[in-house]
Every structure is written in C-alpha cells, then in structure tokens.
Design a protein around this motif. Structure first.
Motif: not given
Length: 206
Positions: A14, A36-38, A40-41, A44-45
């Motif tokens: 983060d 990725f910053e999280s 969750e991101h 998703a990928a």
C-alpha cells in the motif's frame, strides 16, 4: 538460476514509495514487474496461470498480506510468496511460512538480499511449473489407457510378472504382453523404470 520469460514479479504494497522503489530496482535487473496497491486489486487481476513470484507486504489496510496469502492458498495458487515485514511482524511471517509461504524479509532490507530471495523463489516456481507440466502430460497419457490396460499397468508397476498378471486377470500371457506393450507405447516409456517413475509422479501430484 532457472528463469522463464513468462515469469513476472508481482509487488503488493500500500506504500506508493515502496512500490516505486521496488519497481525501479526490479526493472533495472531486467525483470517484468506488476505493482498493486492492495490485496483486493491483486485478487481482481489474479489468474490461475500466473507465473513468477509475489512480494507481499504483511501489514496493509483492509486486506492484510496474510489474508491475501490465505485467499490465494484457497484458490490453489502456485505463486511463491515472499513477505516483507516490519520487525514486529516476524512471528506472523514465520507462521505464514508454516502455511506455505516461500520466504520473508525484514525492513529495512538490502537490495541484494531481496534480489537473492527473488531469484530463489523464481527458480522454485520454474521447477514446480516444469513438474506440473510433466504431471499434466502424464495424466493425459493415463486417460488414453483402456480399463484393462490400466489394470495391467498397475500390476506391472506393483512388480508382478507377466504370468502372475495373467493369472490375476484371468487372461493369457500373450494378451498380457500385448496390453503391456500398448501401455508402454501410450505412456511414452522406454523402460519399466520410466513407467514406474511416471506413475509415482502422478500419485505424488494427487
């Protein structure tokens, strides 16, 4: 070092400054990098066919690195995970190792130390990917066997002689030899030892 052109280093943190620093370091070493910053991101990928390794911060808002690791384990992810920890997070990182993580590194860290751990993780992932491909190929070959050929193969691998197999299955020696020859051909095995290793490999994979 074993390395594959498909491998990508995924950085999940983060802290934007840390992401930028790692991206600069790793791209400078010639690696493909995705940040990725999280958690969750990243989820998703995420795809099951991702290759490479994951450099993951333990403490993040919302979804922690440990929670992301658990989500990936539930999905059967084969990506080696290197946790980045603060001093107080070491016990958590050790627990993550026990749950299948590859490694962890404490902040602040030397770049060479991180790079060495990443090289080990990529080598491990490459070796595992090679084993998975081989196991998948063997499994596909097994699917081509008839039920009788599979029965003969299982007895051959168990060390039974042709006469014993014939008696066990109530078929002729000639029929056993014919089935055995087809098994060797379909499995791509030149010797009995190769056949045994192939069957053992699929058993371990299961």
């Amino acid at each position: 070092m074993m390395r594959d052109t498909e491998q990508v280093i995924y950085v999940v943190d983060d802290d934007e400054a840390m992401r930028d620093s790692m991206n600069w370091l790793l791209e400078g070493e010639g690696y493909a990098v995705a940040c990725f910053e999280s958690g969750e991101h990243f989820l998703a990928a995420y795809r099951d066919d991702m290759r490479g390794c994951l450099v993951l911060d333990v403490r993040m808002p919302e979804m922690s690195g440990l929670e992301l690791h658990e989500h990936l384990a539930d999905r059967g992810s084969a990506l080696p995970v290197i946790f980045v920890t603060g001093h107080g997070d070491v016990p958590m990182a050790v627990a993550a190792l026990q749950r299948g993580a590859c490694d962890f590194i404490e902040k602040p860290f030397h770049n060479e130390d991180l790079l060495a751990r990443i090289r080990r993780a990529l080598t491990l992932e490459c070796e595992n990917a090679t084993r998975r491909k081989r196991s998948d190929a063997i499994a596909q070959r097994l699917e081509t066997l008839t039920q009788r050929e599979r029965e003969v193969m299982d007895l051959v691998v168990a060390g039974k002689l042709n006469k014993q197999i014939a008696d066990s299955l109530d078929i002729s020696m000639k029929t056993v030899e014919a089935h055995r020859a087809r098994v060797m051909d379909k499995m791509g095995a030149r010797t009995l030892a190769e056949l045994v290793r192939a069957v053992m490999e699929t058993t371990k994979a299961e």
